[in-house]
Design a protein around this motif. Structure first.
Motif, short mmCIF file in Angstrom:
data_model
loop_
_atom_site.label_atom_id
_atom_site.label_comp_id
_atom_site.label_asym_id
_atom_site.label_seq_id
_atom_site.Cartn_x
_atom_site.Cartn_y
_atom_site.Cartn_z
N GLY A 149 -35.94 -6.01 34.20
CA GLY A 149 -34.64 -6.65 34.04
C GLY A 149 -34.65 -8.14 34.29
O GLY A 149 -33.67 -8.83 34.00
N ALA A 150 -35.74 -8.67 34.81
CA ALA A 150 -35.84 -10.11 35.04
C ALA A 150 -36.16 -10.83 33.73
O ALA A 150 -36.67 -10.23 32.78
N ALA A 151 -35.84 -12.12 33.68
CA ALA A 151 -36.10 -12.91 32.46
C ALA A 151 -36.21 -14.38 32.84
O ALA A 151 -35.84 -14.79 33.95
N PHE A 152 -36.74 -15.15 31.92
CA PHE A 152 -36.80 -16.60 32.13
C PHE A 152 -35.43 -17.22 31.84
O PHE A 152 -34.76 -16.84 30.87
N GLY A 153 -35.05 -18.17 32.67
CA GLY A 153 -33.78 -18.86 32.49
C GLY A 153 -33.88 -20.28 33.00
O GLY A 153 -34.90 -20.70 33.54
N HIS A 154 -32.79 -21.01 32.82
CA HIS A 154 -32.75 -22.41 33.24
C HIS A 154 -31.99 -22.55 34.55
O HIS A 154 -30.90 -22.03 34.72
N ARG A 155 -32.61 -23.26 35.46
CA ARG A 155 -31.98 -23.63 36.72
C ARG A 155 -31.57 -25.09 36.61
O ARG A 155 -32.40 -25.95 36.33
N THR A 156 -30.30 -25.40 36.83
CA THR A 156 -29.83 -26.78 36.75
C THR A 156 -29.85 -27.41 38.12
O THR A 156 -29.13 -26.98 39.03
N ALA A 157 -30.67 -28.43 38.28
CA ALA A 157 -30.76 -29.14 39.56
C ALA A 157 -29.56 -30.06 39.72
O ALA A 157 -28.86 -30.38 38.78
N SER A 158 -29.33 -30.52 40.96
CA SER A 158 -28.21 -31.42 41.23
C SER A 158 -28.33 -32.72 40.47
O SER A 158 -27.34 -33.39 40.18
#
Length: 260
Positions: free
Chosen positions: A28-37
């Protein structure tokens, strides 16, 4: 006694998976984007917690949550979180929330329309999508321009018909470059009314360019501080089991512990 400010804040946060990336995606996990501050994008592997909170005099209270693979868009859960937040708020506090606070990642017309259906107003930062500086009839933040191309002054909302009222800026002491384009015959000057229903994304109540709008939008950061508490003190981002179902259990335990 806990009292609500009438605000629902909605946002998502990244949860890194315990397992290594797999091609079959069975966990169920996948690659995604983390938006930094800083606004930079960083790729991670795992899940996202999509959360709605009620702002109260004691701080934010989680009221609706969804766990999803990291590649799911925030849009996919916004309407559900808004609806569940609305019904919880009505039941717990006896009145409908006035505002739904979200960042620019939720800037879509249906978000604003949904808030109006729930008898509230979406307070969302605009994502201009390359159109900044190209509007002809209003500023980048929805302030109408008079015939002389001067930004008008917001004078409140007529709640009965959801119409924002704007007046000629010179009347309020603001310098303008006007050659009589407005053809004003009244001492009050040129007046323009804008229907929120005609373009709920660009026009809202209070007006996006007003001091009141900015003061309300500042309260959105309450959910970001909650994420910091959940991760920093309750270790929500340190999963010890593999799979989205077990991740859901761990994250729910963190939320319940916070509320306890």
């Amino acid at each position: 006694m806990t009292t609500s400010t009438g605000e629902i804040a909605i946002d998502s946060t990244d949860i890194t998976a315990k397992e290594r990336p797999r091609k079959d995606g069975k966990t169920g996990a996948a690659f995604g984007h983390r938006t930094a501050s800083s606004g930079e994008m960083d790729i991670f592997y795992g899940y996202k917690l999509h959360l709605a909170t009620v702002n109260t005099n004691h701080g934010p209270i989680p009221v609706a949550a969804r766990i999803a693979p990291a590649n799911y868009s925030d849009f996919e859960f916004a309407e559900t979180l808004m609806n569940e937040g609305y019904y919880f708020h009505n039941k717990a506090f006896g009145f409908a929330p006035s505002y739904y606070l979200m960042d620019a990642g939720y800037d879509a017309e249906y978000i604003y329309s949904q808030a109006l259906k729930l008898r509230g107003q979406a307070i969302v930062k605009l994502n201009h999508r390359g159109k900044k500086g190209t509007y002809k009839e209003h500023t980048d933040y929805g302030t109408p321009l008079c015939p002389g191309k001067n930004a008008m002054v917001y004078r409140g909302t007529e709640k009965k018909n959801l119409t924002n009222k704007f007046c000629y800026p010179r009347i309020f002491g603001q310098p303008v470059d006007c050659q009589g384009e407005c053809g004003c015959t009244s001492s009050y000057g040129y007046v323009k009314r804008v229907s929120i229903n005609e373009n709920p994304r660009m026009f809202c109540s209070p007006h996006r360019g007003s001091r009141t709008w900015h003061e309300i939008y500042k309260h959105r950061t309450s959910i970001e501080r909650l994420f910091s508490v959940l991760k920093g003190h309750l270790y929500m981002d340190r999963l010890i089991k593999r799979g989205i179902d077990k991740a859901f259990t761990d994250i729910m335990i963190c939320l319940i512990t916070f509320l306890a």
